[in-house]
Design a protein around this motif. Sequence first.
Motif, PDB file in Angstrom:
ATOM      1  N   UNK A 152       0.792  -1.376  -0.330  1.00 35.15           N
ATOM      2  CA  UNK A 152      -0.046  -0.459   0.118  1.00 35.15           C
ATOM      3  C   UNK A 152       0.776   0.952   0.031  1.00 35.15           C
ATOM      4  N   UNK A 153       1.067   2.361  -0.808  1.00 33.88           N
ATOM      5  CA  UNK A 153       1.167   3.653  -0.668  1.00 33.88           C
ATOM      6  C   UNK A 153       0.901   4.060   0.341  1.00 33.88           C
ATOM      7  N   UNK A 154       2.423   4.820   1.784  1.00 36.11           N
ATOM      8  CA  UNK A 154       2.361   5.021   2.652  1.00 36.11           C
ATOM      9  C   UNK A 154       2.269   6.527   2.165  1.00 36.11           C
ATOM     10  N   UNK A 155       1.079   7.211   3.253  1.00 33.20           N
ATOM     11  CA  UNK A 155       0.219   8.159   3.702  1.00 33.20           C
ATOM     12  C   UNK A 155       1.333   9.286   4.116  1.00 33.20           C
ATOM     13  N   UNK A 156       1.875  10.328   4.157  1.00 32.19           N
ATOM     14  CA  UNK A 156       2.637  10.965   4.900  1.00 32.19           C
ATOM     15  C   UNK A 156       1.203  12.064   5.781  1.00 32.19           C
ATOM     16  N   UNK A 157       1.854  11.908   6.745  1.00 35.74           N
ATOM     17  CA  UNK A 157       0.531  12.782   7.699  1.00 35.74           C
ATOM     18  C   UNK A 157       0.550  13.966   8.020  1.00 35.74           C
ATOM     19  N   UNK A 158       2.359  14.340   7.220  1.00 35.28           N
ATOM     20  CA  UNK A 158       2.806  15.691   7.300  1.00 35.28           C
ATOM     21  C   UNK A 158       1.940  16.622   6.114  1.00 35.28           C
ATOM     22  N   UNK A 159       1.524  15.741   4.824  1.00 32.26           N
ATOM     23  CA  UNK A 159       0.969  15.821   3.728  1.00 32.26           C
ATOM     24  C   UNK A 159      -1.068  16.181   3.563  1.00 32.26           C
ATOM     25  N   UNK A 160      -1.527  15.470   4.762  1.00 33.56           N
ATOM     26  CA  UNK A 160      -2.825  15.675   5.067  1.00 33.56           C
ATOM     27  C   UNK A 160      -2.873  16.627   5.851  1.00 33.56           C
ATOM     28  N   UNK A 161      -1.952  16.734   7.145  1.00 33.68           N
ATOM     29  CA  UNK A 161      -2.303  18.102   7.983  1.00 33.68           C
ATOM     30  C   UNK A 161      -2.145  18.881   6.999  1.00 33.68           C
ATOM     31  N   UNK A 179       3.534  21.338   0.737  1.00 32.38           N
ATOM     32  CA  UNK A 179       1.783  20.980  -0.252  1.00 32.38           C
ATOM     33  C   UNK A 179       1.940  18.874  -0.728  1.00 32.38           C
ATOM     34  N   UNK A 180       1.724  18.191  -0.535  1.00 30.70           N
ATOM     35  CA  UNK A 180       1.231  17.114  -1.138  1.00 30.70           C
ATOM     36  C   UNK A 180       0.757  17.025  -2.900  1.00 30.70           C
ATOM     37  N   UNK A 181       1.942  16.303  -3.578  1.00 25.04           N
ATOM     38  CA  UNK A 181       1.175  16.681  -5.078  1.00 25.04           C
ATOM     39  C   UNK A 181       0.142  16.093  -5.291  1.00 25.04           C
ATOM     40  N   UNK A 182      -0.200  16.062  -6.856  1.00 24.00           N
ATOM     41  CA  UNK A 182      -1.867  15.474  -7.381  1.00 24.00           C
ATOM     42  C   UNK A 182      -1.312  13.688  -7.541  1.00 24.00           C
ATOM     43  N   UNK A 183      -0.367  13.556  -8.007  1.00 24.66           N
ATOM     44  CA  UNK A 183      -0.335  12.242  -8.202  1.00 24.66           C
ATOM     45  C   UNK A 183      -0.201  11.544  -6.517  1.00 24.66           C
ATOM     46  N   UNK A 184       0.136  12.320  -5.890  1.00 24.65           N
ATOM     47  CA  UNK A 184       0.346  11.695  -4.261  1.00 24.65           C
ATOM     48  C   UNK A 184      -1.005  11.378  -3.973  1.00 24.65           C
ATOM     49  N   UNK A 185      -2.157  12.703  -3.980  1.00 21.18           N
ATOM     50  CA  UNK A 185      -2.851  12.319  -3.626  1.00 21.18           C
ATOM     51  C   UNK A 185      -3.895  12.023  -3.910  1.00 21.18           C
ATOM     52  N   UNK A 186      -3.462  11.471  -4.870  1.00 22.45           N
ATOM     53  CA  UNK A 186      -4.977  10.963  -5.583  1.00 22.45           C
ATOM     54  C   UNK A 186      -4.553   9.688  -5.723  1.00 22.45           C
ATOM     55  N   UNK A 187      -3.300   9.108  -5.391  1.00 23.30           N
ATOM     56  CA  UNK A 187      -3.068   7.031  -4.033  1.00 23.30           C
ATOM     57  C   UNK A 187      -3.354   7.187  -3.347  1.00 23.30           C
ATOM     58  N   UNK A 188      -3.571   8.120  -1.825  1.00 28.03           N
ATOM     59  CA  UNK A 188      -4.317   7.604  -0.970  1.00 28.03           C
ATOM     60  C   UNK A 188      -5.468   6.290  -0.971  1.00 28.03           C
ATOM     61  N   UNK A 189      -5.224   6.501  -0.557  1.00 25.53           N
ATOM     62  CA  UNK A 189      -6.440   5.371   0.492  1.00 25.53           C
ATOM     63  C   UNK A 189      -6.394   3.888   1.067  1.00 25.53           C
ATOM     64  N   UNK A 190      -6.251   5.019   2.273  1.00 25.64           N
ATOM     65  CA  UNK A 190      -6.031   4.820   3.565  1.00 25.64           C
ATOM     66  C   UNK A 190      -7.354   4.838   4.607  1.00 25.64           C
ATOM     67  N   UNK A 191      -7.156   4.263   6.111  1.00 23.94           N
ATOM     68  CA  UNK A 191      -8.225   5.012   7.256  1.00 23.94           C
ATOM     69  C   UNK A 191      -8.243   5.993   7.521  1.00 23.94           C
ATOM     70  N   UNK A 192      -8.629   6.788   8.487  1.00 26.33           N
ATOM     71  CA  UNK A 192      -8.645   8.200   8.620  1.00 26.33           C
ATOM     72  C   UNK A 192      -9.742   7.882   9.984  1.00 26.33           C
ATOM     73  N   UNK A 193      -8.754   8.523  11.080  1.00 25.47           N
ATOM     74  CA  UNK A 193      -9.719   7.742  12.510  1.00 25.47           C
ATOM     75  C   UNK A 193      -9.212   9.514  13.890  1.00 25.47           C
ATOM     76  N   UNK A 194     -10.513   9.806  13.840  1.00 26.77           N
ATOM     77  CA  UNK A 194     -10.555  11.316  14.505  1.00 26.77           C
ATOM     78  C   UNK A 194     -11.529  11.275  15.656  1.00 26.77           C
ATOM     79  N   UNK A 195     -11.169  11.063  16.729  1.00 26.67           N
ATOM     80  CA  UNK A 195     -12.064  11.135  17.511  1.00 26.67           C
ATOM     81  C   UNK A 195     -12.013   9.754  17.685  1.00 26.67           C
ATOM     82  N   UNK A 196     -13.524   9.496  17.706  1.00 24.40           N
ATOM     83  CA  UNK A 196     -14.482   8.037  17.813  1.00 24.40           C
ATOM     84  C   UNK A 196     -15.063   7.845  16.127  1.00 24.40           C
TER      85      UNK A 196
END
Length: 189
Positions: free
Chosen positions: A31-40, A104-121
Amino acid sequence: MVQKPFLPLLLAAGLVLFGFAAGGCEPEEEEPEVDEEAIVAINNYVEEITAFLPEVKIDLQGWSRDPHSDDDMPFEYDEERREWLREHKVEIEAVRDRHLNAQFPDEEEIASWDVIIVRSDREWQLDGVEWLEALEQLEELTGEVISVIDMILAEEGELDMEQSERVLELIEEIEPEIEAVRSVIFRTD
């Protein structure tokens, strides 16, 4: 004689087992790794720009008209209102400069994301293609806001009917567009 047919059968079974074992040793597709800093970085940009655009809407709605006119169109913006709009444009560009940089991530990086996000509950699937479309929608809206402000300033606040309708259409689009973008990025639905 019994041993001859048994040996080829034993060798064939061994080759089949070896084939299964060798096939199982192939590297799994990672799975492609997602840079948490990019999401932030995306979250921070969307948060700041979507909080600011409604302020611009208020000043876009602040046109004046001839006191004896029967309707509000065409729009006229006085010098004070134009100055506020000019300041908004500068601030929008500053927000973009602050956030749309090397972090700020580029379009290719963003388009490759497919991950689970958890915020609070809450937990949900982050679809990079969906996020990319939301960011493009936000950029189109922001670009139109800047374009309309430029038009108002170029016309020294004296708009014709077509230009006034363009401003009115933008005013009506700002909040629904912001809500649509925020619902994708922040899962507010």
